[in-house]
Design a protein around this motif. Structure first.
Motif, PDB file in Angstrom:
ATOM      1  N   PRO B 211      35.990  36.239  40.152  1.00 37.70           N
ATOM      2  CA  PRO B 211      36.975  37.150  39.557  1.00 37.70           C
ATOM      3  C   PRO B 211      38.177  37.314  40.487  1.00 37.70           C
ATOM      4  O   PRO B 211      38.011  37.366  41.708  1.00 37.70           O
ATOM      5  N   ASP B 212      39.350  37.396  39.887  1.00 37.07           N
ATOM      6  CA  ASP B 212      40.598  37.571  40.640  1.00 37.07           C
ATOM      7  C   ASP B 212      40.883  36.411  41.585  1.00 37.07           C
ATOM      8  O   ASP B 212      41.656  36.562  42.538  1.00 37.07           O
ATOM      9  N   LYS B 214      42.502  33.842  40.769  1.00 33.40           N
ATOM     10  CA  LYS B 214      43.859  33.361  40.482  1.00 33.40           C
ATOM     11  C   LYS B 214      44.815  34.534  40.621  1.00 33.40           C
ATOM     12  O   LYS B 214      44.406  35.692  40.580  1.00 33.40           O
ATOM     13  N   ILE B 215      46.104  34.210  40.794  1.00 34.07           N
ATOM     14  CA  ILE B 215      47.079  35.275  41.025  1.00 34.07           C
ATOM     15  C   ILE B 215      47.447  35.943  39.706  1.00 34.07           C
ATOM     16  O   ILE B 215      47.768  35.267  38.725  1.00 34.07           O
ATOM     17  N   SER B 216      47.419  37.245  39.693  1.00 31.41           N
ATOM     18  CA  SER B 216      47.873  38.004  38.526  1.00 31.41           C
ATOM     19  C   SER B 216      49.385  37.933  38.448  1.00 31.41           C
ATOM     20  O   SER B 216      50.088  38.284  39.397  1.00 31.41           O
ATOM     21  N   ALA B 219      51.009  41.202  38.981  1.00 31.23           N
ATOM     22  CA  ALA B 219      51.152  41.597  40.386  1.00 31.23           C
ATOM     23  C   ALA B 219      52.373  40.928  41.009  1.00 31.23           C
ATOM     24  O   ALA B 219      53.071  41.533  41.834  1.00 31.23           O
ATOM     25  N   ILE B 220      52.650  39.700  40.601  1.00 25.96           N
ATOM     26  CA  ILE B 220      53.885  39.059  41.085  1.00 25.96           C
ATOM     27  C   ILE B 220      55.094  39.860  40.613  1.00 25.96           C
ATOM     28  O   ILE B 220      56.034  40.110  41.369  1.00 25.96           O
ATOM     29  N   ASP B 222      55.214  42.978  39.978  1.00 20.59           N
ATOM     30  CA  ASP B 222      55.300  44.187  40.806  1.00 20.59           C
ATOM     31  C   ASP B 222      55.977  43.884  42.137  1.00 20.59           C
ATOM     32  O   ASP B 222      56.768  44.682  42.639  1.00 20.59           O
ATOM     33  N   ASP B 240      54.742  36.070  50.991  1.00 19.19           N
ATOM     34  CA  ASP B 240      53.819  35.166  50.317  1.00 19.19           C
ATOM     35  C   ASP B 240      52.878  35.969  49.425  1.00 19.19           C
ATOM     36  O   ASP B 240      52.722  37.172  49.593  1.00 19.19           O
ATOM     37  N   CYS B 241      52.288  35.305  48.468  1.00 21.21           N
ATOM     38  CA  CYS B 241      51.358  35.944  47.531  1.00 21.21           C
ATOM     39  C   CYS B 241      50.225  34.959  47.286  1.00 21.21           C
ATOM     40  O   CYS B 241      50.472  33.830  46.895  1.00 21.21           O
ATOM     41  N   ARG B 242      49.019  35.414  47.509  1.00 20.85           N
ATOM     42  CA  ARG B 242      47.876  34.540  47.197  1.00 20.85           C
ATOM     43  C   ARG B 242      46.654  35.396  46.893  1.00 20.85           C
ATOM     44  O   ARG B 242      46.551  36.520  47.356  1.00 20.85           O
ATOM     45  N   PRO B 243      45.723  34.831  46.126  1.00 17.49           N
ATOM     46  CA  PRO B 243      44.499  35.578  45.849  1.00 17.49           C
ATOM     47  C   PRO B 243      43.678  35.713  47.130  1.00 17.49           C
ATOM     48  O   PRO B 243      43.768  34.862  48.023  1.00 17.49           O
ATOM     49  N   TYR B 244      42.881  36.759  47.176  1.00 17.29           N
ATOM     50  CA  TYR B 244      42.119  37.063  48.394  1.00 17.29           C
ATOM     51  C   TYR B 244      41.205  35.930  48.826  1.00 17.29           C
ATOM     52  O   TYR B 244      40.866  35.835  50.007  1.00 17.29           O
ATOM     53  N   VAL B 245      40.797  35.081  47.885  1.00 14.44           N
ATOM     54  CA  VAL B 245      39.857  34.007  48.206  1.00 14.44           C
ATOM     55  C   VAL B 245      40.523  32.661  48.451  1.00 14.44           C
ATOM     56  O   VAL B 245      39.850  31.663  48.709  1.00 14.44           O
ATOM     57  N   PHE B 248      44.049  29.050  52.989  1.00 14.12           N
ATOM     58  CA  PHE B 248      45.410  28.761  53.441  1.00 14.12           C
ATOM     59  C   PHE B 248      45.418  28.564  54.949  1.00 14.12           C
ATOM     60  O   PHE B 248      44.407  28.758  55.606  1.00 14.12           O
TER      61      PHE B 248
END
Lengths: 248, 248, 248, 248
Positions: B211-212, B214-216, B219-220, B222, B240-245, B248
């Protein structure tokens, strides 16, 4: 000067500075083809190399034109038939536009990309297949060496044309290093961070006018030769070059 | 939804993901013009905003065409006359080509630059003069917000088309931030490092399908709104923006 | 001000600038513990928060001392028992030494690392286990937010002490983001690139003394709060903050 | 091997890999002092150089101890009196700790900084004054060359100890390059990105076990020598080294 090697080299973008020094350096080991739009940029270098016992040709080429590049490489293959390509150097500066963004035409903005994006694409398409043919036999890993600039790492104010081209060039170089490195090709990118010492810049009061305050183009050529001669167990993908007094 | 603001916004590059979310977000404060080549990409969003009491228009635009961009902004100015531009978002993905370099045509290679280099040049030329007119009165510093990607920082193997475009875009964004920041315009660049959760990607087994993972896109949006509302004493140029999992 | 939350926050490194603004901001949502070596640095902030109906405590702590940090967190757990940690902010500046390298003592050189390397290690060791306990229930992903500087990216001449500490801090922050992100903790790093507007710097003629030429610490606090409230499908690992007129 | 030069060199951190190769390389031009904590790490190299007609000494030194470094350089000056320092290489790896952060003790975390932060500070304090004395007469610009790693650019999960040390080292190296470059000293930093081919690693199945899939330490030594011989009109501050098959 080596006229008799089984390998040859190509330098795109020759003039009074890096291109000339690189041509002279590589001509000591390999015959060399020099590409520049304006024959005045290579004629004296070709003459200098040939008179010294080397083997050089010059071809008037607009590297951003697919047809011109195709024609140039047809000529190169004919001239150097029986030889293989050991090193290809992309040193095209292109038109340098520095002006406030809102005064910059599309054509001026795109000048950066045309030389450093499209031109490099065409050059890499022409040279990579030839470099791949040399992997087994070349005295050093076949090399594709790229000239970058401060603007490869930094988009300064009023520099969007040049910086977008140099960023695109660096991106493409990285991509090719990752794709062709494992196939034995050395793709390297040099960040030239400073003014090169050529007749036109010689009297510029760069870095307070101190001695050696501009980059020696012969030293850049030494770097390119050093990159070319690295073994495949140690490829440098990127290095920077600047005078000892340069602010960075 | 705010139909009555004295300011409006423009989003170039709308579809099912970031563009839609950004449009809905900014439409809460400002009327919004949506640009996409294919009307199917904006029609439902325009409808959604207008039905919710907002004010949106969609304009079919090829952002890499000077004429198309000119025409689009003529229409925008007419539609929003009396209002000023508060925020311009460049979210154009363009054609995504990923293939071995030697199989990539010039036209495929250039696709990256056309969307992210030329297209952004045209968009910035059209919007910066309008943003400058808003500096004194805009509720927040007028903003030019740019969508980057992992490929903005890294030229991966077989990704030279997309990476050269995204590098060029980042270079131009930096250059504009340095030129127009001191004039009061906030130029910001977001590096989207991961797969965005849209209907097309929703079932992709990215990051193990957690779950989550992928990037919402909301949220981008926001983030973009947060960037827009930063005061001039604190501009973020890049995030930068990336999912917690995400690795990188 | 929120005295009654089930969660609390900790801010290490408070004084007249960022720390104070961050404390006031997070105190609106959570009780807050403030750490500083010198009680004079937190006393007025603690008072301000408590008088406004919030809940704050201050603990005199040398963050580079394992015993001091241990003692501080024992006190924090006692004070906030029954509550969980939602956000930990590491904003320790430490002693700032700028001098020619050959005039810099070992003790001066190490001052950078002590605050930003060892101190952050100790703070992260103390807070990460507590943040992990909050992952399931915290209103926002539990956050560890780190204050960096221009010197996080660049080792300038005579700045080796501060830069080595800030580089070490950034390295550790990246490492923790990669290790603890997938476990639900948001580790973020902010690069503060400019002079912060505090009483001591207010009259410094930075950026020509133009209005808003220094960074508003309240705006930094807004950024930290924004980072804290990002959902796990969109974590920002790094962002920069600078005044619109700052050269970069 | 050159026992008779008016200049000498120092290599800190010798063992089976880079240090040994660098020592052998520089010993061809200059007498060399080798520093390592464990005499077993330099004894055979010292013998090898001296038997080949060169001049080497080894000194057991803990580079993170001010007294040990002081003592080592007193011995070096005595041994090489009348000669000047031409090149100093800092190749200290130090203790490598890789483990989950919450299992890492402070002492383990600090191991990275001790070798790469404090140790380099002490080495640079000892060598820079000597290098400055050589600026006028050294055959090549006096050089301080630093060994970095992948972890100099990236804080990976569980690598906070090593990465914080290598980041601190890089910061300090940059700072010294900017301060001492204009005074004629060449400070260069090499990013070793891959496994070095030494007896201990020789059979590791790195990069699929392909030939040349690890970095040749002799090639690194060639790079350091190349860096040392660059003229001051062209200093490279940073270069990377990796095997052709390395993922990056």
């Amino acid at each position: 000067m080596a006229a008799a090697s089984n390998f040859y080299s190509v330098v795109a973008g020759v003039g009074a500075g890096t291109g000339r020094s690189v041509a002279l350096k590589f001509a000591k080991a390999y015959p060399v083809a020099l590409l520049a739009r304006n024959p005045a940029n290579y004629e004296s270098i070709v003459k200098e190399i040939n008179q010294a016992g080397g083997h050089a040709i010059g071809i008037s080429t607009d590297v951003s034109s697919p047809d011109a590049v195709k024609k140039a490489f047809a000529e190169i293959k004919k001239e150097f038939q029986g030889k293989k390509l050991a090193a290809a150097i992309y040193n095209v500066g292109g038109r340098f536009v520095r002006k406030p963004f809102l005064e910059m035409t599309l054509e001026e903005y795109e000048a950066g990309y045309e030389s450093n994006g499209r031109g490099f694409y065409l050059f890499a398409q022409a040279t990579l297949p030839l470099l791949l043919e040399s992997v087994e036999t070349s005295p050093h890993p076949p090399s594709l060496i790229i000239t970058g600039a401060t603007a490869s790492l930094r988009g300064s104010a009023t520099m969007s044309s040049f910086a977008s081209g140099k960023f695109a060039l660096r991106a493409t170089g990285q991509s090719l290093a990752r794709e062709f490195g494992p196939r034995g090709i050395h793709v390297a990118h040099a960040i030239i961070d400073g003014v090169i010492d050529i007749p036109r810049t010689h009297d510029w009061p760069v870095n307070g006018g101190v001695p050696d305050g501009k980059i020696s183009s012969d030293a850049i050529a030494d770097s390119y030769w050093y990159l070319h001669t690295q073994p495949r167990s140690h490829f440098t993908q990127e290095l920077d070059c600047r005078p000892y007094v340069e602010k960075f």
